[in-house]
Design a protein around this motif. Structure first.
Motif, PDB file in Angstrom:
ATOM      1  N   ARG A  78       0.808  -1.219   0.000  1.00 49.96           N
ATOM      2  CA  ARG A  78       0.000   0.000   0.000  1.00 49.96           C
ATOM      3  C   ARG A  78       0.841   1.269   0.000  1.00 49.96           C
ATOM      4  NH1 ARG A  78      -5.240  -0.962   1.349  1.00 49.96           N
ATOM      5  NH2 ARG A  78      -5.519   1.070   0.372  1.00 49.96           N
ATOM      6  N   VAL A  79       1.923   1.264  -0.760  1.00 49.72           N
ATOM      7  CA  VAL A  79       2.749   2.476  -0.863  1.00 49.72           C
ATOM      8  C   VAL A  79       2.444   3.185  -2.181  1.00 49.72           C
ATOM      9  CG1 VAL A  79       4.733   1.285  -1.899  1.00 49.72           C
ATOM     10  CG2 VAL A  79       5.076   3.433  -0.674  1.00 49.72           C
ATOM     11  N   GLN A  80       2.265   4.489  -2.117  1.00 42.04           N
ATOM     12  CA  GLN A  80       2.016   5.308  -3.296  1.00 42.04           C
ATOM     13  C   GLN A  80       2.967   6.502  -3.283  1.00 42.04           C
ATOM     14  OE1 GLN A  80      -2.784   4.449  -2.957  1.00 42.04           O
ATOM     15  NE2 GLN A  80      -2.133   6.496  -3.552  1.00 42.04           N
ATOM     16  N   ALA A  81       3.248   7.028  -4.466  1.00 39.92           N
ATOM     17  CA  ALA A  81       4.097   8.217  -4.553  1.00 39.92           C
ATOM     18  C   ALA A  81       3.731   8.997  -5.803  1.00 39.92           C
ATOM     19  CB  ALA A  81       5.571   7.828  -4.590  1.00 39.92           C
ATOM     20  N   CYS A  82       3.806  10.310  -5.703  1.00 38.64           N
ATOM     21  CA  CYS A  82       3.538  11.165  -6.849  1.00 38.64           C
ATOM     22  C   CYS A  82       4.785  11.248  -7.733  1.00 38.64           C
ATOM     23  CB  CYS A  82       3.099  12.551  -6.384  1.00 38.64           C
ATOM     24  SG  CYS A  82       4.423  13.513  -5.608  1.00 38.64           S
ATOM     25  N   THR A  83       4.739  12.098  -8.735  1.00 41.81           N
ATOM     26  CA  THR A  83       5.848  12.229  -9.681  1.00 41.81           C
ATOM     27  C   THR A  83       7.115  12.749  -9.018  1.00 41.81           C
ATOM     28  OG1 THR A  83       4.279  12.608 -11.472  1.00 41.81           O
ATOM     29  CG2 THR A  83       6.543  13.328 -11.829  1.00 41.81           C
ATOM     30  N   ARG A 131      -0.948  -4.533   7.393  1.00 42.37           N
ATOM     31  CA  ARG A 131      -0.776  -3.584   6.308  1.00 42.37           C
ATOM     32  C   ARG A 131      -0.500  -2.184   6.872  1.00 42.37           C
ATOM     33  NH1 ARG A 131      -0.163  -7.207   2.727  1.00 42.37           N
ATOM     34  NH2 ARG A 131      -1.710  -7.568   1.083  1.00 42.37           N
ATOM     35  N   VAL A 132       0.460  -1.502   6.270  1.00 48.18           N
ATOM     36  CA  VAL A 132       0.726  -0.107   6.594  1.00 48.18           C
ATOM     37  C   VAL A 132       0.633   0.675   5.283  1.00 48.18           C
ATOM     38  CG1 VAL A 132       2.379   1.567   7.470  1.00 48.18           C
ATOM     39  CG2 VAL A 132       2.240  -0.704   8.511  1.00 48.18           C
ATOM     40  N   SER A 133      -0.318   1.579   5.194  1.00 43.72           N
ATOM     41  CA  SER A 133      -0.465   2.374   3.976  1.00 43.72           C
ATOM     42  C   SER A 133       0.391   3.631   4.088  1.00 43.72           C
ATOM     43  CB  SER A 133      -1.927   2.727   3.723  1.00 43.72           C
ATOM     44  OG  SER A 133      -2.511   3.351   4.844  1.00 43.72           O
ATOM     45  N   HIS A 151      -3.667  12.119   2.400  1.00 46.60           N
ATOM     46  CA  HIS A 151      -4.601  12.374   3.498  1.00 46.60           C
ATOM     47  C   HIS A 151      -5.457  11.167   3.860  1.00 46.60           C
ATOM     48  CE1 HIS A 151      -3.784  16.563   2.089  1.00 46.60           C
ATOM     49  NE2 HIS A 151      -3.716  16.746   3.389  1.00 46.60           N
ATOM     50  N   ILE A 152      -5.306  10.053   3.137  1.00 45.49           N
ATOM     51  CA  ILE A 152      -6.177   8.905   3.407  1.00 45.49           C
ATOM     52  C   ILE A 152      -5.377   7.634   3.677  1.00 45.49           C
ATOM     53  CG2 ILE A 152      -8.163   9.848   2.183  1.00 45.49           C
ATOM     54  CD1 ILE A 152      -7.366   8.083  -0.237  1.00 45.49           C
ATOM     55  N   VAL A 153      -4.160   7.812   4.219  1.00 40.91           N
ATOM     56  CA  VAL A 153      -3.300   6.662   4.520  1.00 40.91           C
ATOM     57  C   VAL A 153      -2.832   6.734   5.969  1.00 40.91           C
ATOM     58  CG1 VAL A 153      -2.500   6.372   2.145  1.00 40.91           C
ATOM     59  CG2 VAL A 153      -1.264   7.914   3.691  1.00 40.91           C
ATOM     60  N   ASP A 154      -2.213   5.651   6.426  1.00 44.03           N
ATOM     61  CA  ASP A 154      -1.661   5.637   7.788  1.00 44.03           C
ATOM     62  C   ASP A 154      -0.566   6.686   7.949  1.00 44.03           C
ATOM     63  OD1 ASP A 154      -3.217   3.435   8.731  1.00 44.03           O
ATOM     64  OD2 ASP A 154      -1.874   2.065   7.664  1.00 44.03           O
ATOM     65  N   LEU A 155       0.375   6.688   7.001  1.00 41.28           N
ATOM     66  CA  LEU A 155       1.524   7.590   7.070  1.00 41.28           C
ATOM     67  C   LEU A 155       1.619   8.384   5.774  1.00 41.28           C
ATOM     68  CD1 LEU A 155       4.172   5.062   8.483  1.00 41.28           C
ATOM     69  CD2 LEU A 155       2.792   6.694   9.795  1.00 41.28           C
ATOM     70  N   THR A 203      15.576  19.870   1.621  1.00 35.63           N
ATOM     71  CA  THR A 203      14.285  19.273   1.244  1.00 35.63           C
ATOM     72  C   THR A 203      13.939  18.148   2.200  1.00 35.63           C
ATOM     73  OG1 THR A 203      15.331  17.734  -0.299  1.00 35.63           O
ATOM     74  CG2 THR A 203      14.595  19.843  -1.189  1.00 35.63           C
ATOM     75  N   GLY A 204      12.667  18.017   2.472  1.00 34.27           N
ATOM     76  CA  GLY A 204      12.221  16.983   3.398  1.00 34.27           C
ATOM     77  C   GLY A 204      10.718  16.804   3.352  1.00 34.27           C
ATOM     78  N   PHE A 205      10.170  16.338   4.468  1.00 38.82           N
ATOM     79  CA  PHE A 205       8.737  16.029   4.534  1.00 38.82           C
ATOM     80  C   PHE A 205       8.159  16.423   5.881  1.00 38.82           C
ATOM     81  CE2 PHE A 205      10.610  12.927   1.634  1.00 38.82           C
ATOM     82  CZ  PHE A 205       9.779  13.036   0.533  1.00 38.82           C
ATOM     83  N   GLU A 206       6.879  16.713   5.871  1.00 37.61           N
ATOM     84  CA  GLU A 206       6.103  16.793   7.099  1.00 37.61           C
ATOM     85  C   GLU A 206       5.270  15.527   7.201  1.00 37.61           C
ATOM     86  OE1 GLU A 206       2.959  19.615   9.568  1.00 37.61           O
ATOM     87  OE2 GLU A 206       3.535  20.181   7.528  1.00 37.61           O
ATOM     88  N   LEU A 207       5.178  14.956   8.401  1.00 37.85           N
ATOM     89  CA  LEU A 207       4.465  13.704   8.609  1.00 37.85           C
ATOM     90  C   LEU A 207       3.004  13.959   8.967  1.00 37.85           C
ATOM     91  CD1 LEU A 207       4.514  10.590   8.960  1.00 37.85           C
ATOM     92  CD2 LEU A 207       5.107  10.988  11.368  1.00 37.85           C
ATOM     93  N   LEU A 208       2.119  13.289   8.227  1.00 44.29           N
ATOM     94  CA  LEU A 208       0.685  13.284   8.517  1.00 44.29           C
ATOM     95  C   LEU A 208       0.296  11.849   8.859  1.00 44.29           C
ATOM     96  CD1 LEU A 208       1.210  15.701   6.483  1.00 44.29           C
ATOM     97  CD2 LEU A 208      -1.198  15.532   5.906  1.00 44.29           C
ATOM     98  N   VAL A 209      -0.626  11.659   9.785  1.00 43.42           N
ATOM     99  CA  VAL A 209      -0.967  10.293  10.200  1.00 43.42           C
ATOM    100  C   VAL A 209      -2.471  10.115  10.408  1.00 43.42           C
ATOM    101  CG1 VAL A 209       1.252   9.946  11.365  1.00 43.42           C
ATOM    102  CG2 VAL A 209      -0.694  10.781  12.673  1.00 43.42           C
ATOM    103  N   GLY A 210      -2.907   8.861  10.263  1.00 47.74           N
ATOM    104  CA  GLY A 210      -4.231   8.459  10.723  1.00 47.74           C
ATOM    105  C   GLY A 210      -5.370   8.549   9.739  1.00 47.74           C
ATOM    106  N   GLY A 211      -5.095   8.673   8.443  1.00 47.67           N
ATOM    107  CA  GLY A 211      -6.181   8.784   7.481  1.00 47.67           C
ATOM    108  C   GLY A 211      -6.707   7.440   7.014  1.00 47.67           C
TER     109      GLY A 211
END
Length: 518
Positions: free
Chosen positions: A387-392, A425-427, A441-445, A460-468
């Motif tokens: 359940r891993v996804q990534a944009c361009t 499963r971890v999305s 916005h609709i995944v675990d991580l 460059t980096g990321f902000e973590l969102l959780v619980g979707g």
């Protein structure tokens, strides 16, 4: 004189020349080599094209390159189509090819001079890029195992075809306020994610055995982050006229003044759902039946991996995970070789950037699956890979801040190595910017590309969102944690989260991560 806003500029461009009419200009630019008018570059979207980031472009290369998105109607690629897209990838796209969350396929490094031949090749196998982008109805998404799944509620392939036919290249719908996404579901798992579609139709079996379609409107992510409203039921024959009527309301009343407030959900927020339904009902010759509560499968369980018996005698379908949609020319050629070896004829892409091989021979399906695994196409993916996804990402997207595809691959490899026996499963969604192309916005991580401070420097980096997750009206969007880290620190931060869960008293990662979101 006041400067045009972004919205005013786009609306003027569309009014002065319909996006569909840029095709003749594309051919002219290809022949003459003239510089493309910036306003035509906007119209190129109507044929699936966006200018790409110059991140991977040589300093002395001044070529204008495009990403080209090809619509896979119904998500399908037949063997002849696979051969053509492989040829395009190799000859004109530097070996690039990726499946998208809209069941499309996209290429990079496309030059205008090559577009006539690319369009010709696509046409030879019934593919096109018309309305793959732009302010138009995009590809109609649906379950990839329509018609072959023993557990399906209804086979909606004919309905999907009719909707795509109604929208494709139709000047009635060629100037909408923004992009517009439609889905049709016949799957018992609701795998096309109706909650985030502008308009969707979900098959529901009534007590008398007949199928009706639950109509939902106004879903979306990014600036239109909202769960779609269920507004009632229509019969199968009413799906297409209902979809057309909703689209016309959106076309005529959508909020065109601001691009970030121009989706259907924004109109519904402005009007209220009651007024929207009244307006819709007044435009129809039939009555939409009253809505009621519906139970939906949680998005954690909306998948079709592995080998399954098909409704087609002697056939099985094989659901496979990719690396966040990446396939490339090598992967396409591997599929072609294995299709020919095992007698398969078609695949379908999914809304989670994976694929399903539709018609493997049941007696050799296990052997087929083992060979797929050898070429990094995974019928039995790990709980991190599935359940891993990534944009361009920054390699090609002008809006991106961070790398994505490589980050996703390295993260999955790391987690598989560190937690080989992890049982849930971890999305995961890796996004190069604050937009929502990979559905963070609709995944675990969810990882949102941003600039972060590290060792006193901005990197460059990321902000973590959780619980979707999605589950009808119980759906929950991800929450910001305030945790930010550099690209190179992704693996250790996620490893720490997994270890924190293992040490906790929570019975599931899902419950743990939702608690972390509060």
């Amino acid at each position: 004189m006041a400067k045009e806003t972004k919205a005013q500029r786009v609306e003027r461009i569309k009014k002065e020349k319909d996006g569909l009419d840029v095709l003749q200009d594309i051919y002219l630019y290809a022949v003459t080599g003239e510089e493309v008018d910036p306003e035509d570059i906007d119209r190129f979207k109507w044929y699936g094209m966006y200018t790409q980031n110059k991140n991977l472009q040589a300093d002395d290369d001044n070529t204008l390159y495009f990403m080209l998105r090809v619509k896979l109607e119904g998500g399908q690629l037949t063997l002849p189509q696979l051969k053509i897209v492989s040829e395009i990838s190799e000859k004109y796209a530097r070996g690039t090819a990726d499946f998208t969350t809209r069941q499309d396929l996209q290429f990079h490094f496309i030059k205008v001079v090559d577009l006539p031949e690319i369009f010709r090749l696509l046409d030879t196998v019934g593919l096109s890029s018309i309305f793959a982008a732009g302010d138009v109805p995009r590809n109609v998404v649906s379950c990839p195992i329509n018609g072959i799944d023993h557990e399906e509620i209804a086979d909606v392939r004919e309905t999907v075809d009719k909707l795509n036919e109604a929208f494709k290249g139709n000047r009635v719908f060629s100037n909408l306020p923004r992009k517009y996404k439609v889905g049709v579901n016949g799957c018992s798992k609701n795998c096309m994610h109706h909650e985030i579609q502008d308009v969707s139709f979900n098959a529901v079996k009534q007590e008398n055995g007949r199928v009706q379609f639950a109509v939902s409107v106004g879903g979306g992510l990014a600036s239109n982050k909202r769960v779609a409203n269920h507004i009632g039921y229509v019969t199968p024959s009413q799906v297409v006229p209902a979809a057309k009527a909703i689209t016309k309301i959106y076309r005529d009343h959508g909020l065109r003044e601001k691009r970030n407030k121009a989706r259907l959900g924004h109109l519904i927020e402005e009007w209220g759902i009651e007024k929207f339904v009244e307006e819709l009902q007044a435009s129809l010759t039939f009555k939409i039946k009253e809505p009621n509560e519906i139970e939906y499968t949680n998005s954690r369980f909306r998948e079709h991996f592995g080998i399954h018996q098909s409704k087609q005698k002697g056939k099985s379908y094989i659901g496979c995970a990719l690396n966040s949609g990446h396939i490339g020319v090598e992967g396409l050629n591997d599929l072609i070789e294995l299709f020919e070896k095992y007698g398969a004829t078609a695949l379908k892409s999914t809304v989670t950037q994976n694929i399903i091989i539709l018609d493997a021979n049941s007696d050799t399906a296990e052997e087929f699956a083992k060979e797929l695994e050898k070429v990094n196409i995974y019928p039995y993916p790990s709980n991190f890979r599935a359940r891993v996804q990534a944009c361009t990402g920054i390699d090609f997207c002008k809006f991106a801040i961070s790398e994505t595809k490589g980050v996703a691959k390295r993260l999955v490899d790391h987690l598989e190595n560190k937690f080989p026996d992890f049982g849930e499963r971890v999305s995961i969604s890796v996004n190069g910017c604050p937009n929502s192309c990979a559905h963070p916005h609709i995944v675990d991580l969810g990882f949102m590309g941003t600039k972060v401070k590290k060792d006193g420097k901005t990197v460059t980096g990321f902000e973590l969102l959780v619980g979707g997750f999605l589950e009808g009206d119980k759906s929950q969007f991800n929450q910001k944690t305030g945790i930010k880290f550099a690209v190179e620190d992704v693996n250790e931060n996620v490893e720490e989260i997994i270890n924190e869960y293992i040490a906790s008293e929570h019975s599931s990662f899902h419950d743990f991560i939702i608690t972390k979101a509060k």
